[in-house]
Design an enzyme around this catalytic site. Structure first.
Site, PDB file in Angstrom:
ATOM      1  N   CYS A 132      10.198   1.323   2.872  1.00 23.25           N
ATOM      2  CA  CYS A 132      11.037   0.127   3.000  1.00 23.25           C
ATOM      3  C   CYS A 132      12.477   0.484   3.345  1.00 23.25           C
ATOM      4  O   CYS A 132      13.174  -0.282   3.991  1.00 23.25           O
ATOM      5  CB  CYS A 132      10.988  -0.687   1.714  1.00 23.25           C
ATOM      6  SG  CYS A 132      11.442   0.260   0.256  1.00 23.25           S
ATOM      7  N   GLU A 191      10.989  -4.935  11.808  1.00 23.94           N
ATOM      8  CA  GLU A 191      10.588  -3.798  10.983  1.00 23.94           C
ATOM      9  C   GLU A 191       9.259  -3.269  11.516  1.00 23.94           C
ATOM     10  O   GLU A 191       8.298  -4.015  11.646  1.00 23.94           O
ATOM     11  CB  GLU A 191      10.412  -4.227   9.517  1.00 23.94           C
ATOM     12  CG  GLU A 191      10.072  -3.052   8.633  1.00 23.94           C
ATOM     13  CD  GLU A 191       9.767  -3.430   7.176  1.00 23.94           C
ATOM     14  OE1 GLU A 191       9.109  -4.466   6.955  1.00 23.94           O
ATOM     15  OE2 GLU A 191      10.164  -2.677   6.280  1.00 23.94           O
ATOM     16  N   LYS A 204      -1.732  -6.069  -9.498  1.00 29.08           N
ATOM     17  CA  LYS A 204      -2.642  -6.123  -8.351  1.00 29.08           C
ATOM     18  C   LYS A 204      -2.253  -5.032  -7.362  1.00 29.08           C
ATOM     19  O   LYS A 204      -1.181  -5.063  -6.766  1.00 29.08           O
ATOM     20  CB  LYS A 204      -2.572  -7.480  -7.659  1.00 29.08           C
ATOM     21  CG  LYS A 204      -3.491  -7.552  -6.434  1.00 29.08           C
ATOM     22  CD  LYS A 204      -3.080  -8.626  -5.472  1.00 29.08           C
ATOM     23  CE  LYS A 204      -3.620  -8.477  -4.070  1.00 29.08           C
ATOM     24  NZ  LYS A 204      -3.736  -7.148  -3.514  1.00 29.08           N
ATOM     25  N   TRP A 230       0.799  -1.225   0.000  1.00 27.07           N
ATOM     26  CA  TRP A 230       0.000   0.000   0.000  1.00 27.07           C
ATOM     27  C   TRP A 230       0.829   1.271   0.000  1.00 27.07           C
ATOM     28  O   TRP A 230       0.327   2.332  -0.340  1.00 27.07           O
ATOM     29  CB  TRP A 230      -0.940   0.016   1.211  1.00 27.07           C
ATOM     30  CG  TRP A 230      -0.272  -0.462   2.468  1.00 27.07           C
ATOM     31  CD1 TRP A 230      -0.249  -1.742   2.927  1.00 27.07           C
ATOM     32  CD2 TRP A 230       0.503   0.303   3.381  1.00 27.07           C
ATOM     33  NE1 TRP A 230       0.495  -1.818   4.077  1.00 27.07           N
ATOM     34  CE2 TRP A 230       0.954  -0.565   4.392  1.00 27.07           C
ATOM     35  CE3 TRP A 230       0.846   1.657   3.465  1.00 27.07           C
ATOM     36  CZ2 TRP A 230       1.740  -0.154   5.458  1.00 27.07           C
ATOM     37  CZ3 TRP A 230       1.626   2.070   4.529  1.00 27.07           C
ATOM     38  CH2 TRP A 230       2.057   1.179   5.502  1.00 27.07           C
ATOM     39  N   ASN A 231       2.104   1.201   0.356  1.00 31.30           N
ATOM     40  CA  ASN A 231       2.859   2.462   0.390  1.00 31.30           C
ATOM     41  C   ASN A 231       3.419   2.756  -1.006  1.00 31.30           C
ATOM     42  O   ASN A 231       3.990   1.883  -1.642  1.00 31.30           O
ATOM     43  CB  ASN A 231       3.989   2.385   1.431  1.00 31.30           C
ATOM     44  CG  ASN A 231       5.075   1.418   1.036  1.00 31.30           C
ATOM     45  OD1 ASN A 231       4.798   0.283   0.669  1.00 31.30           O
ATOM     46  ND2 ASN A 231       6.306   1.850   1.080  1.00 31.30           N
ATOM     47  N   GLU A 288      10.932  -7.777  -3.682  1.00 31.60           N
ATOM     48  CA  GLU A 288      11.425  -6.546  -3.036  1.00 31.60           C
ATOM     49  C   GLU A 288      10.736  -6.472  -1.683  1.00 31.60           C
ATOM     50  O   GLU A 288       9.537  -6.203  -1.605  1.00 31.60           O
ATOM     51  CB  GLU A 288      11.039  -5.320  -3.885  1.00 31.60           C
ATOM     52  CG  GLU A 288      11.761  -5.229  -5.199  1.00 31.60           C
ATOM     53  CD  GLU A 288      13.237  -4.877  -5.036  1.00 31.60           C
ATOM     54  OE1 GLU A 288      13.631  -4.384  -3.959  1.00 31.60           O
ATOM     55  OE2 GLU A 288      13.991  -5.107  -5.985  1.00 31.60           O
ATOM     56  N   LEU A 289      11.500  -6.704  -0.618  1.00 36.90           N
ATOM     57  CA  LEU A 289      10.853  -6.894   0.684  1.00 36.90           C
ATOM     58  C   LEU A 289      11.244  -5.792   1.682  1.00 36.90           C
ATOM     59  O   LEU A 289      11.640  -4.715   1.278  1.00 36.90           O
ATOM     60  CB  LEU A 289      11.179  -8.294   1.196  1.00 36.90           C
ATOM     61  CG  LEU A 289      10.946  -9.411   0.148  1.00 36.90           C
ATOM     62  CD1 LEU A 289      11.317 -10.764   0.699  1.00 36.90           C
ATOM     63  CD2 LEU A 289       9.503  -9.400  -0.347  1.00 36.90           C
ATOM     64  N   GLY A 337       6.547  -6.382  -1.046  1.00 39.10           N
ATOM     65  CA  GLY A 337       5.739  -6.528   0.163  1.00 39.10           C
ATOM     66  C   GLY A 337       6.602  -7.043   1.289  1.00 39.10           C
ATOM     67  O   GLY A 337       7.822  -6.881   1.285  1.00 39.10           O
ATOM     68  N   GLY A 338       5.953  -7.701   2.251  1.00 34.82           N
ATOM     69  CA  GLY A 338       6.680  -8.207   3.414  1.00 34.82           C
ATOM     70  C   GLY A 338       7.219  -9.618   3.177  1.00 34.82           C
ATOM     71  O   GLY A 338       6.718 -10.343   2.301  1.00 34.82           O
TER      72      GLY A 338
HETATM   73  P1  NAP Z   1       2.162  -7.432   2.279  1.00 36.74           P
HETATM   74  O1  NAP Z   1       1.149  -7.694   3.329  1.00 36.74           O
HETATM   75  O2  NAP Z   1       3.244  -8.384   2.058  1.00 36.74           O
HETATM   76  O3  NAP Z   1       1.318  -7.167   0.931  1.00 36.74           O
HETATM   77  C1  NAP Z   1       1.951  -6.910  -0.296  1.00 36.74           C
HETATM   78  C2  NAP Z   1       0.995  -7.279  -1.418  1.00 36.74           C
HETATM   79  O4  NAP Z   1       0.821  -8.694  -1.436  1.00 36.74           O
HETATM   80  C3  NAP Z   1      -0.384  -6.679  -1.275  1.00 36.74           C
HETATM   81  O5  NAP Z   1      -0.897  -6.303  -2.536  1.00 36.74           O
HETATM   82  C4  NAP Z   1      -1.167  -7.848  -0.692  1.00 36.74           C
HETATM   83  O6  NAP Z   1      -2.548  -7.749  -0.904  1.00 36.74           O
HETATM   84  C5  NAP Z   1      -0.567  -8.992  -1.453  1.00 36.74           C
HETATM   85  N1  NAP Z   1      -0.801 -10.308  -0.871  1.00 36.74           N
HETATM   86  C6  NAP Z   1      -1.176 -10.625   0.392  1.00 36.74           C
HETATM   87  N2  NAP Z   1      -1.270 -11.969   0.530  1.00 36.74           N
HETATM   88  C7  NAP Z   1      -0.965 -12.513  -0.669  1.00 36.74           C
HETATM   89  C8  NAP Z   1      -0.881 -13.849  -1.180  1.00 36.74           C
HETATM   90  N3  NAP Z   1      -1.159 -14.899  -0.405  1.00 36.74           N
HETATM   91  N4  NAP Z   1      -0.527 -14.028  -2.456  1.00 36.74           N
HETATM   92  C9  NAP Z   1      -0.230 -12.979  -3.241  1.00 36.74           C
HETATM   93  N5  NAP Z   1      -0.308 -11.681  -2.829  1.00 36.74           N
HETATM   94  C10 NAP Z   1      -0.661 -11.460  -1.562  1.00 36.74           C
HETATM   95  O7  NAP Z   1       2.879  -6.037   2.483  1.00 36.74           O
HETATM   96  P2  NAP Z   1       2.595  -4.970   3.581  1.00 36.74           P
HETATM   97  O8  NAP Z   1       3.041  -5.511   4.871  1.00 36.74           O
HETATM   98  O9  NAP Z   1       1.238  -4.426   3.450  1.00 36.74           O
HETATM   99  O10 NAP Z   1       3.635  -3.871   3.018  1.00 36.74           O
HETATM  100  C11 NAP Z   1       4.707  -3.444   3.659  1.00 36.74           C
HETATM  101  C12 NAP Z   1       5.937  -4.295   3.357  1.00 36.74           C
HETATM  102  O11 NAP Z   1       6.396  -4.040   2.034  1.00 36.74           O
HETATM  103  C13 NAP Z   1       7.071  -3.915   4.267  1.00 36.74           C
HETATM  104  O12 NAP Z   1       7.786  -5.031   4.693  1.00 36.74           O
HETATM  105  C14 NAP Z   1       7.926  -3.031   3.366  1.00 36.74           C
HETATM  106  O13 NAP Z   1       9.272  -2.879   3.793  1.00 36.74           O
HETATM  107  C15 NAP Z   1       7.792  -3.734   2.071  1.00 36.74           C
HETATM  108  N6  NAP Z   1       8.183  -2.853   0.961  1.00 36.74           N
HETATM  109  C16 NAP Z   1       9.315  -3.163   0.261  1.00 36.74           C
HETATM  110  C17 NAP Z   1       9.734  -2.320  -0.764  1.00 36.74           C
HETATM  111  C18 NAP Z   1      10.977  -2.613  -1.572  1.00 36.74           C
HETATM  112  O14 NAP Z   1      11.130  -2.061  -2.662  1.00 36.74           O
HETATM  113  N7  NAP Z   1      11.889  -3.448  -1.103  1.00 36.74           N
HETATM  114  C19 NAP Z   1       8.989  -1.184  -1.072  1.00 36.74           C
HETATM  115  C20 NAP Z   1       7.859  -0.911  -0.322  1.00 36.74           C
HETATM  116  C21 NAP Z   1       7.460  -1.762   0.687  1.00 36.74           C
HETATM  117  P3  NAP Z   1      -3.469  -7.060   0.214  1.00 36.74           P
HETATM  118  O15 NAP Z   1      -2.895  -5.692   0.448  1.00 36.74           O
HETATM  119  O16 NAP Z   1      -4.759  -7.026  -0.408  1.00 36.74           O
HETATM  120  O17 NAP Z   1      -3.349  -7.936   1.427  1.00 36.74           O
END
Ligand code: NAP
Length: 490
Positions: free
Chosen positions: A283, A382, A174, A150-151, A249-250, A227-228
């Site tokens: 991130c 984190e 997505k 979402w960010n 990219e986590l 994502g995470g």
């Molecule tokens: P997240 O829960 O991992 O969600 C990321 C995406 O994955 C969302 O679109 C989510 O959908 C989707 N998702 C959830 N479950 C899934 C599944 N089983 N299969 C496929 N997709 C699925 O991420 P978050 O915690 O909201 O975001 C923050 C994380 O992202 C942090 O750890 C941050 O450091 C990391 N991040 C990394 C970077 C980078 O470039 N390295 C940049 C930005 C953020 P829903 O939202 O609908 O659940």
């Protein structure tokens, strides 16, 4: 007035079946309704992307023509940046100053990949066989499933869509269920730019059904995920179904190492920007500050003063410096880690509470924790919020050991006036990005990605476009002599 957004499949905007409410984090109230993509919607979108990948409207374009489409998209993003910024701010609470400048730069990402489209080249091989010409072609890999959190959804999708479209792939993007408005609006710019139907499909839905259906789909050739790490593990397991290649990219727990020869006023500004920008929901947030003992107290005093002077408020106000967190789930997590850290012995220097108590918004104060050791929860986990954990060290070796004492390895910073020391520390840090006497700089031209739990693969730069291609080796026999009978011995 609750606004209603549409998903974009096969060149058509549609409401979809079910929908869900999206909250404005600055008020805690519903401001928009989003389509909730089902597994059937995902299937339609992937099939559309697959058809487009094989259709002459897309495959018949030269790379230069693909670049021109990307260039048109860049112009539209630049022209619509104020509107997209306002939507992102409404849907995520990220302050308007940040969304405006970041989305302006998103256009530059598309411009960079527009220029790169016709520079993705194959090569010839001086093969060890007579009468053979061998060339290696670079071909687009196929349908990409791009998933963003979402960010900064527009930014995080630009680093995927720019290179994959330059390479000639098609995509199902997505958006996160939290804050998808700017991406659904961005789909209108894709449409206006003139990409053929199905080349770009944008939908939003929940991870368990929409994300699962997308990452297991048999027609998906590559998954580009941000994502995470927890979700990344699901994605990797899912990719066992379709054997899609995957980039991840986590998250991060990025160290900022400050030696006592550095200019502390300058460092304090960099640290504040590094950890409190985007309300810490970044991130690369420099959330672990490692300070040489002599500078520890003076820097802490400066940081406390700066943190307490930050203007917290309405994210749509240009004067606001910190807005709300994006979700209540996020605030609950931060409150939990801060409380645990204080119980474990961290000293609360400032913050640690909800801000703007009279508001329904999801606000949290900029927070600084002075930590006695590296076992404190806020040093290890984190938080993805405005929380800085501070540790001190005596020697360079100790600083490097502390900086590398993490399962993550996304970004890092070093502040020192010693050139030789800067070089030594750069070599020793295990992170995909090291900033020296600066923090947070990014560019479309520079590779970006992590070590360890921070992921695998790189985004940005030329290599990112190559990741969306695969090679095809072509052997051409150049002799006019007939091929001899293989069963006649000579
Ligand atoms: P997240 O829960 O991992 O969600 C990321 C995406 O994955 C969302 O679109 C989510 O959908 C989707 N998702 C959830 N479950 C899934 C599944 N089983 N299969 C496929 N997709 C699925 O991420 P978050 O915690 O909201 O975001 C923050 C994380 O992202 C942090 O750890 C941050 O450091 C990391 N991040 C990394 C970077 C980078 O470039 N390295 C940049 C930005 C953020 P829903 O939202 O609908 O659940």
């Amino acid at each position: 007035m609750v606004q209603r957004f549409q998903q974009y499949i096969d060149g058509v905007f549609e409401d979809g079946g079910a929908s869900f409410d999206s909250l404005d984090p600055s008020t805690g109230k519903v401001w928009a309704q989003m389509p909730r993509a089902s597994a059937a919607d995902v299937d339609r979108a992937v099939r559309a992307a697959h058809r487009a990948f094989n259709a002459p409207e897309w495959t018949g374009l030269t790379a230069t023509q693909r670049g021109k489409l990307l260039s048109r998209l860049a112009d539209l993003v630049a022209a619509k940046a104020p509107h997209l910024a306002q939507l992102e701010t409404a849907d995520t609470g990220k302050i308007i100053r940040e969304t405006r400048s970041q989305i302006g730069y998103v256009a530059d990402y598309y411009r960079y990949y527009a220029g790169l489209a016709d520079k993705i080249q194959g090569f010839t091989v001086p093969v060890d066989k007579p009468d053979m010409d061998v060339t290696v072609r670079r071909e687009p890999i196929g349908v990409v499933a791009a998933i963003v959190p979402w960010n900064s959804q527009l930014f995080l999708s630009a680093v995927k869509l720019g290179p994959l479209l330059a390479a000639g792939c098609t995509v199902v993007l997505k958006a996160s269920e939290d804050g998808p408005a700017p991406l659904l609006e961005f789909a209108r710019l894709v449409h206006e730019a003139g990409f053929p139907p199905g080349v770009v499909n944008v939908l939003t839905g929940f991870g368990e059904d929409c994300g699962q259906a997308l990452t297991t789909h048999p027609l998906v050739a590559r998954i580009a995920f941000t994502g995470g790490p927890g979700t990344a593990r699901h994605v990797l397991r899912n990719s066992a179904e379709n054997l899609a290649s995957t980039s991840l990219e986590l998250g991060g727990k990025s160290p900022v190492v400050v030696f006592d020869d550095a200019d502390l006023d300058s460092v304090a500004n960099a640290v504040v920007a590094g950890v409190f920008a985007a309300t810490g929901q970044s991130c690369v947030a420099g959330s672990r500050l490692l300070v040489q003992r002599g500078a520890h107290q003076p820097l802490l005093t400066l940081l406390k003063r700066k943190a307490e002077a930050i203007r917290i408020g309405d994210p749509q106000d240009m004067d606001t410096e910190i807005g709300p967190l994006a979700t209540r789930r996020q605030r609950d997590h931060i409150e939990d880690v801060v409380a645990r850290s204080v119980a474990e012995g961290a000293a609360l220097i400032t913050g640690g509470k909800r801000a703007l108590d009279d508001s329904e918004g999801i606000y949290y104060q900029p927070t600084i924790l002075d930590c006695p050791n590296a076992t404190i929860s806020s040093v290890r986990e984190e938080l993805f919020g405005p929380v800085l954990s501070v540790l001190s060290f005596d020697t360079e070796a100790e600083a490097i050991a502390l900086a590398n004492d993490t399962a993550y390895g996304l970004a890092s910073g070093v502040f020192t006036t010693s050139l030789t020391r800067a070089h030594r520390v750069v070599r020793a840090l295990r992170a995909g990005v090291v900033w020296v006497n600066t923090y947070r700089a990014v560019s479309p031209i520079v590779p970006f990605g992590g070590y360890g739990l921070s992921g695998q693969g790189r985004e940005g730069g030329l290599d990112a476009a190559l990741e969306y291609t695969r090679t095809k080796s072509v052997w051409i026999r150049t002799s006019d002599e007939p091929i001899s009978d293989p069963f006649v011995m000579r």
